[in-house]
Design a protein around this motif. Structure first.
Motif, PDB file in Angstrom:
ATOM      1  N   THR A   1     -10.089  14.077   8.911  1.00  0.00           N
ATOM      2  CA  THR A   1      -9.042  14.434   7.953  1.00  0.00           C
ATOM      3  C   THR A   1      -8.939  15.947   7.809  1.00  0.00           C
ATOM      4  O   THR A   1      -7.841  16.506   7.714  1.00  0.00           O
ATOM      5  CB  THR A   1      -9.329  13.790   6.585  1.00  0.00           C
ATOM      6  OG1 THR A   1      -9.280  12.359   6.716  1.00  0.00           O
ATOM      7  CG2 THR A   1      -8.306  14.226   5.549  1.00  0.00           C
TER       8      THR A   1
ATOM      9  N   VAL B   1      -5.149  11.529  -0.563  1.00  0.00           N
ATOM     10  CA  VAL B   1      -5.823  10.422   0.122  1.00  0.00           C
ATOM     11  C   VAL B   1      -6.979   9.888  -0.726  1.00  0.00           C
ATOM     12  O   VAL B   1      -7.189   8.676  -0.828  1.00  0.00           O
ATOM     13  CB  VAL B   1      -6.330  10.865   1.511  1.00  0.00           C
ATOM     14  CG1 VAL B   1      -7.307   9.847   2.087  1.00  0.00           C
ATOM     15  CG2 VAL B   1      -5.157  11.049   2.456  1.00  0.00           C
TER      16      VAL B   1
ATOM     17  N   LYS C   1      -5.093   6.854  -1.408  1.00  0.00           N
ATOM     18  CA  LYS C   1      -5.348   6.391  -0.038  1.00  0.00           C
ATOM     19  C   LYS C   1      -4.118   6.629   0.851  1.00  0.00           C
ATOM     20  O   LYS C   1      -3.046   6.995   0.401  1.00  0.00           O
ATOM     21  CB  LYS C   1      -5.752   4.912  -0.006  1.00  0.00           C
ATOM     22  CG  LYS C   1      -6.939   4.595  -0.888  1.00  0.00           C
ATOM     23  CD  LYS C   1      -8.154   5.440  -0.527  1.00  0.00           C
ATOM     24  CE  LYS C   1      -9.344   5.143  -1.409  1.00  0.00           C
ATOM     25  NZ  LYS C   1     -10.478   6.058  -1.165  1.00  0.00           N
ATOM     26  N   ARG C   2      -4.334   6.423   2.175  1.00  0.00           N
ATOM     27  CA  ARG C   2      -3.256   6.704   3.128  1.00  0.00           C
ATOM     28  C   ARG C   2      -2.029   5.828   2.883  1.00  0.00           C
ATOM     29  O   ARG C   2      -0.890   6.273   3.057  1.00  0.00           O
ATOM     30  CB  ARG C   2      -3.763   6.498   4.560  1.00  0.00           C
ATOM     31  CG  ARG C   2      -4.717   7.566   5.040  1.00  0.00           C
ATOM     32  CD  ARG C   2      -4.898   7.529   6.532  1.00  0.00           C
ATOM     33  NE  ARG C   2      -5.476   6.294   7.009  1.00  0.00           N
ATOM     34  CZ  ARG C   2      -6.664   6.202   7.621  1.00  0.00           C
ATOM     35  NH1 ARG C   2      -7.398   7.286   7.773  1.00  0.00           N
ATOM     36  NH2 ARG C   2      -7.101   5.050   8.055  1.00  0.00           N
TER      37      ARG C   2
ATOM     38  N   VAL D   1       0.076   7.382   0.238  1.00  0.00           N
ATOM     39  CA  VAL D   1       0.716   8.605   0.717  1.00  0.00           C
ATOM     40  C   VAL D   1       1.920   8.268   1.588  1.00  0.00           C
ATOM     41  O   VAL D   1       2.999   8.862   1.441  1.00  0.00           O
ATOM     42  CB  VAL D   1      -0.295   9.472   1.498  1.00  0.00           C
ATOM     43  CG1 VAL D   1       0.415  10.650   2.164  1.00  0.00           C
ATOM     44  CG2 VAL D   1      -1.395   9.977   0.578  1.00  0.00           C
TER      45      VAL D   1
ATOM     46  N   SER E   1       2.659  15.154   4.757  1.00  0.00           N
ATOM     47  CA  SER E   1       1.625  14.211   4.321  1.00  0.00           C
ATOM     48  C   SER E   1       1.837  12.836   4.935  1.00  0.00           C
ATOM     49  O   SER E   1       0.873  12.152   5.314  1.00  0.00           O
ATOM     50  CB  SER E   1       1.615  14.111   2.790  1.00  0.00           C
ATOM     51  OG  SER E   1       1.164  15.316   2.207  1.00  0.00           O
TER      52      SER E   1
ATOM     53  N   ALA F   1      -0.777  10.890   7.347  1.00  0.00           N
ATOM     54  CA  ALA F   1      -1.225   9.519   7.095  1.00  0.00           C
ATOM     55  C   ALA F   1      -1.065   8.669   8.354  1.00  0.00           C
ATOM     56  O   ALA F   1      -1.944   7.873   8.701  1.00  0.00           O
ATOM     57  CB  ALA F   1      -0.437   8.914   5.938  1.00  0.00           C
TER      58      ALA F   1
ATOM     59  N   GLU G   1      -9.101   3.338   5.242  1.00  0.00           N
ATOM     60  CA  GLU G   1     -10.259   4.208   5.434  1.00  0.00           C
ATOM     61  C   GLU G   1     -11.572   3.433   5.301  1.00  0.00           C
ATOM     62  O   GLU G   1     -12.510   3.640   6.078  1.00  0.00           O
ATOM     63  CB  GLU G   1     -10.232   5.347   4.407  1.00  0.00           C
ATOM     64  CG  GLU G   1      -9.058   6.295   4.547  1.00  0.00           C
ATOM     65  CD  GLU G   1      -7.846   5.890   3.730  1.00  0.00           C
ATOM     66  OE1 GLU G   1      -7.112   6.777   3.294  1.00  0.00           O
ATOM     67  OE2 GLU G   1      -7.628   4.667   3.528  1.00  0.00           O
TER      68      GLU G   1
END
Length: 501
Positions: free
Chosen positions: A152, A305, A309-310, A313, A351, A355, A451
């Motif tokens: 990341t 994140v 979290k992704r 996003v 962003s 992601a 993740e």
């Protein structure tokens, strides 16, 4: 190697790379529609021909991108597998970029057919070697670390550089075109010439090549047990590795629709300022705004994140972009409102890209866990492939929008009819809105590689590979210690892991 040096080197490589991509995907079509064929009676025909060739060549060429990824994966040199392609691809694509921003020795004026043939050859060479460089640069990411947090950081700093590169082009494009037009062609004011556009392309080509050199000499591939579990990638296994990775395939579909919608709108912004608002100089302000917001967006990515979290996003960013679209539709020719709409539309883009990139990167281990084979460059080739496919379609759509709306050559805002403006808005707003909504729906419904799940997969892989290595040592300890071969490790991994969701 000093970690800060690696971050900075990778960031500058991404800076030059995205400056190149923005020039090719956004400003080459403008060069074609604005100055390349303006003196010809069949300018619309030639613009249409070049547009069709761009789309066809890039669609045909992307079928080779996974194979290019396989070539990179199979590269074994004392400098690693990425650096030779960064340098070679960077040099050849830079030279080719400058060539397409010319009339090719007057062929564009004297012989239409020969120009199109020569252009096709040069563009194919450009596209192939750009692909080698593109895949080598971004597929380095899983080789720099297997840890999601470290990835990341690398991905964030790289996106920081690429955002500055892409948005920096917006700031300098018209000033550089005007500057070189005046210096090389003797124009005054806002005059644009072919020489002016060539000067601009030469600056970008140099920056791109220097970035490739910096990334090649300033980064270091990490060696570990998981990365050693690699075999030569056979041609027949290239597409199999992608097709059997369901998370990669669904993410690819979602990201394609997102990227296509974004690139179409972004590529038509200069047309909006020139032919709708009538203030092309104000376009440079867009670059300043988006560069600042891009930095803020990239810096905030790790914090976002950790917070949402992704998934949050990606989907949340698309929702914010839709708000920007709605404001844009009501802004009309009000420059402050247009700039505000652009700010809201652009802010989440870096962003959302990150992601998607992090999910694709983590799918390297997912594919290794699911299928028993690790394919770094083949897997990471999917993202450049999608960007190029989106760029190819966007190039064609942008040129079609310009022709259908009457936004070519020296047309003025007063020359654009209400029907032409309606068609332009359809291309710039309505189609992209539908595309990014579909992108969010696919991501929400089909992507399960979070993740947390990736960390579990990495832990599982390490345990199985250590067990396979130990088994190989036991087998060989009658004579001398030996480790399991990649094929043995692959078999143990594939047979010893569950692949359900």
């Amino acid at each position: 190697m000093n970690q800060i040096k690696q971050y900075a080197s990778y960031a500058f490589g991404a800076f030059g790379h995205d400056a190149f991509y923005a020039t090719l995907s956004t400003y080459f079509p403008i060069f074609v529609t604005s100055v390349l064929f303006t003196s010809k009676s069949n300018s619309a025909t030639m613009i249409g021909a070049v547009s069709a060739m761009l789309v066809v060549i890039r669609i045909l060429e992307i079928a080779f991108d996974p194979m290019i990824g396989g070539v990179v994966d199979n590269t074994r040199t004392r400098w690693g597998k990425f650096k030779p392609w960064l340098l070679g691809g960077g040099l050849i694509s830079a030279v080719a970029l400058m060539l397409i921003f010319t009339s090719l020795g007057g062929l564009a004026d004297q012989n239409d057919l020969v120009y199109l043939i020569v252009f096709a050859v040069i563009f194919i060479v450009l596209d192939v070697f750009y692909s080698f460089k593109d895949i080598a640069l971004w597929s380095m990411l899983p080789a720099l670390s297997v840890d999601s947090n470290t990835r990341t950081k690398f991905g964030t700093i790289a996106r920081f550089g690429s955002t500055l590169g892409a948005q920096g082009v917006i700031i300098v494009v018209m000033p550089l075109v005007y500057f070189f037009s005046q210096k090389l062609s003797g124009t005054t004011g806002n005059g644009q010439t072919r020489a002016g556009w060539l000067g601009f392309a030469a600056v970008i080509a140099l920056i791109s090549f220097l970035g490739a050199c910096t990334a090649a000499f300033g980064t270091h591939e990490q060696k570990n047990l998981i990365r050693e579990n690699t075999e030569k990638t056979r041609l027949r296994d290239v597409f199999k590795a992608i097709g059997e990775n369901d998370q990669l395939m669904w993410l690819g579909l979602s990201y394609f629709m997102f990227a296509l919608g974004y690139v179409i709108t972004n590529s038509l912004l200069l047309y909006y300022f020139r032919y709708v608002i009538g203030q092309p100089k104000a376009y440079s302000i867009v670059g300043v705004i988006t560069a600042i917001l891009g930095i803020v967006s990239v810096i905030s990515f790790p914090f976002l994140v950790n917070l949402i979290k992704r998934r949050g996003v990606y989907i949340g960013g698309i929702c914010m972009m839709l708000v920007g679209y709605l404001l844009f539709l009501f802004a009309g020719t009000n420059v402050p409102l247009v700039l505000l709409a652009i700010a809201i539309f652009f802010f989440p883009y870096p962003s959302v890209f990150l992601a998607a990139l992090m999910t694709i990167t983590d799918s390297v281990e997912y594919g290794q866990w699911k299928n028993g084979t690790r394919n770094e460059s083949v897997t990471l080739a999917v993202r450049p492939l999608i960007d190029k496919l989106a760029g190819a379609f966007a190039n064609g759509i942008v040129m079609l929008a310009a022709l259908q709306s009457g936004m070519t050559g020296n047309a003025k805002p007063s020359d654009i009819t209400s029907g032409g403006l309606l068609q332009f808005k359809m291309f710039m707003f309505y189609i992209p809105i539908i595309l990014i909504i579909l992108a969010a729906v696919v991501y929400a419904k089909k992507i399960s590689l979070s993740e947390k799940r990736h960390a579990q997969i990495v832990d599982d892989l390490e345990k199985k590979l250590r067990a396979a290595k130990a088994a190989g040592q036991v087998i060989g300890d009658q004579d001398e210690p030996q480790t399991a071969t990649p094929a043995q490790a692959k078999l143990t991994t594939a047979n010893g892991l569950k692949t359900d969701h």
